[in-house]
Design an enzyme around this catalytic site. Structure first.
Site, PDB file in Angstrom:
ATOM      1  N   PRO A  29       0.797  -1.217   0.000  1.00 24.87           N
ATOM      2  CA  PRO A  29       0.000   0.000   0.000  1.00 24.87           C
ATOM      3  C   PRO A  29       0.834   1.274   0.000  1.00 24.87           C
ATOM      4  O   PRO A  29       0.908   1.977   0.983  1.00 24.87           O
ATOM      5  CB  PRO A  29      -0.834  -0.114   1.265  1.00 24.87           C
ATOM      6  CG  PRO A  29      -0.078  -1.037   2.142  1.00 24.87           C
ATOM      7  CD  PRO A  29       0.900  -1.772   1.331  1.00 24.87           C
ATOM      8  N   GLU A  30       1.432   1.572  -1.113  1.00 27.26           N
ATOM      9  CA  GLU A  30       2.006   2.899  -1.326  1.00 27.26           C
ATOM     10  C   GLU A  30       0.836   3.836  -1.603  1.00 27.26           C
ATOM     11  O   GLU A  30      -0.259   3.368  -1.919  1.00 27.26           O
ATOM     12  CB  GLU A  30       2.911   2.874  -2.549  1.00 27.26           C
ATOM     13  CG  GLU A  30       4.093   1.948  -2.430  1.00 27.26           C
ATOM     14  CD  GLU A  30       5.101   2.452  -1.422  1.00 27.26           C
ATOM     15  OE1 GLU A  30       5.498   3.615  -1.526  1.00 27.26           O
ATOM     16  OE2 GLU A  30       5.473   1.693  -0.535  1.00 27.26           O
ATOM     17  N   HIS A  43      -6.117 -15.138   6.956  1.00 28.51           N
ATOM     18  CA  HIS A  43      -5.876 -13.713   7.173  1.00 28.51           C
ATOM     19  C   HIS A  43      -6.992 -12.808   6.668  1.00 28.51           C
ATOM     20  O   HIS A  43      -6.806 -11.601   6.587  1.00 28.51           O
ATOM     21  CB  HIS A  43      -4.526 -13.286   6.579  1.00 28.51           C
ATOM     22  CG  HIS A  43      -3.393 -14.134   7.038  1.00 28.51           C
ATOM     23  ND1 HIS A  43      -3.031 -14.254   8.361  1.00 28.51           N
ATOM     24  CD2 HIS A  43      -2.566 -14.948   6.350  1.00 28.51           C
ATOM     25  CE1 HIS A  43      -2.013 -15.090   8.458  1.00 28.51           C
ATOM     26  NE2 HIS A  43      -1.724 -15.530   7.258  1.00 28.51           N
ATOM     27  N   ARG A  74      -0.206  -9.285   8.299  1.00 36.39           N
ATOM     28  CA  ARG A  74       0.552  -8.755   9.435  1.00 36.39           C
ATOM     29  C   ARG A  74      -0.299  -7.958  10.415  1.00 36.39           C
ATOM     30  O   ARG A  74       0.155  -7.637  11.508  1.00 36.39           O
ATOM     31  CB  ARG A  74       1.721  -7.901   8.934  1.00 36.39           C
ATOM     32  CG  ARG A  74       2.823  -8.755   8.330  1.00 36.39           C
ATOM     33  CD  ARG A  74       3.930  -7.913   7.757  1.00 36.39           C
ATOM     34  NE  ARG A  74       4.846  -7.431   8.770  1.00 36.39           N
ATOM     35  CZ  ARG A  74       5.891  -6.651   8.504  1.00 36.39           C
ATOM     36  NH1 ARG A  74       6.113  -6.262   7.269  1.00 36.39           N
ATOM     37  NH2 ARG A  74       6.686  -6.263   9.453  1.00 36.39           N
ATOM     38  N   LYS A 106      15.740  22.493  10.528  1.00 37.61           N
ATOM     39  CA  LYS A 106      15.548  21.068  10.808  1.00 37.61           C
ATOM     40  C   LYS A 106      16.838  20.313  10.476  1.00 37.61           C
ATOM     41  O   LYS A 106      17.280  20.322   9.336  1.00 37.61           O
ATOM     42  CB  LYS A 106      14.391  20.504   9.964  1.00 37.61           C
ATOM     43  CG  LYS A 106      13.029  21.009  10.367  1.00 37.61           C
ATOM     44  CD  LYS A 106      12.586  20.383  11.680  1.00 37.61           C
ATOM     45  CE  LYS A 106      11.113  20.579  11.959  1.00 37.61           C
ATOM     46  NZ  LYS A 106      10.749  21.999  12.152  1.00 37.61           N
TER      47      LYS A 106
END
Length: 271
Positions: A2-3, A92, A111, A152
């Site tokens: 899932p990009e 799953h 997962r 930063k």
DNA sequence: CGCTGACCCTGACGGC
DNA sequence: TGCCGTCAGGGTCAGC
């Protein structure tokens, strides 16, 4: 999987023929939690609702019903499968919504880093409160990134993966965009020049757009089980190419660890 | 403030 | 063949 481009593609896939889905007839939880517990009211609240639209914010899928905003984050391995008629539960599979039309959607997540939430319409969505701009929107500009990166010290790779800075840039595309912009991942963010900020912002947009274009095929391929490889091999310039020659200068691609994640870059081309 | 490492969980893969 | 260590595209958090 899932990009950001794939979440977008999942969105498009689920949006197909949305108007003929009908009301949600049944919600089935195959376990009580993913990364977090499913909201207790989830089943009762969703049954009888109709999905009016599907959108995306960062890597969240956003299902809008009459009364609720239903969020789904895919984590690392979350996926939705569309089914028609009766189907056997697969390993799953954790969640299923069945519609009036006889179609159903099944959420699978080996997962279980994904999660869902249900928010009453009109209430604020806490998950979205500290998110930065969408990378493909004009608010994510070089001026924005340049200003935001002043003072930063964090490495630029960590910086562009920070969801408060910009959403949707994952571990793969961070490396890819930095390579395209010829910026070294370990460079301190505040040392980014204006020129580099420009290049980096346009690289991020370009990398994501390109992935978005092949996103459809990547999903089709993904279902064919072997095409994920093809997608990777075709489009990635540095990610997972440690030791292999840089496509530009032929020097071996380096792999380092930053904030616990792998980073790939060319020490010759990126400064 | 920024960074590291641990953690959430399962599966795939490479080395021995 | 099988066991074991390592790693995985996301994200949070304690602790230094």
């Amino acid at each position: 999987m899932p990009e950001l481009p794939e979440v977008e593609t999942v969105k498009l896939g689920l949006s197909k023929n949305l108007e003929t889905l009908g009301r949600i007839e049944q919600v089935k939880l195959f376990r009580k939690d993913l990364r977090f517990e499913f909201p207790k009211k989830m089943k009762n609240a969703l049954e009888g609702q109709k999905i009016l639209s599907i959108s995306r914010r960062a890597k969240y899928l956003v299902f809008e019903t009459q009364d609720y905003v239903w969020l789904c984050h895919l984590g690392m391995t979350g996926a939705w499968r569309q089914e028609t008629g009766d189907h056997q539960k697969q390993p799953h599979d954790h969640f299923r919504v069945s519609f009036e039309s006889g179609r159903s959607w099944v959420y699978r997540d080996p997962r279980r880093f994904g999660y869902m939430d249900l928010i009453k319409k009109g209430s604020s969505i806490v998950w979205f409160e500290h998110l930065g701009p969408e990378p493909l929107e004009s608010s994510f500009s070089s001026e924005y990134l340049f200003q935001k990166s002043r003072n930063k010290k964090a490495p630029i790779k960590n910086f562009i993966m920070d969801q408060k800075v910009v959403v949707g840039v994952g571990n793969i595309y961070a490396s890819e965009a930095l390579y395209m912009a010829r910026v070294k991942p370990s460079k301190a963010s505040h040392r980014l020049t204006r020129k580099q900020a420009e290049l980096l912002v346009s690289s991020i947009k370009m990398v994501l757009k390109k992935a978005l274009k092949s996103g459809g095929s990547s999903i089709r391929d993904y279902k064919n089980a072997d095409a994920e490889m093809g997608y990777f091999q075709q489009s990635l310039k540095v990610y997972d190419r440690a030791g292999k020659p840089c496509f530009s200068c032929k020097k071996p691609i380096k792999k380092i660890t930053q904030a616990g994640r792998s980073t790939f870059y060319c020490s010759n081309c990126q400064v």
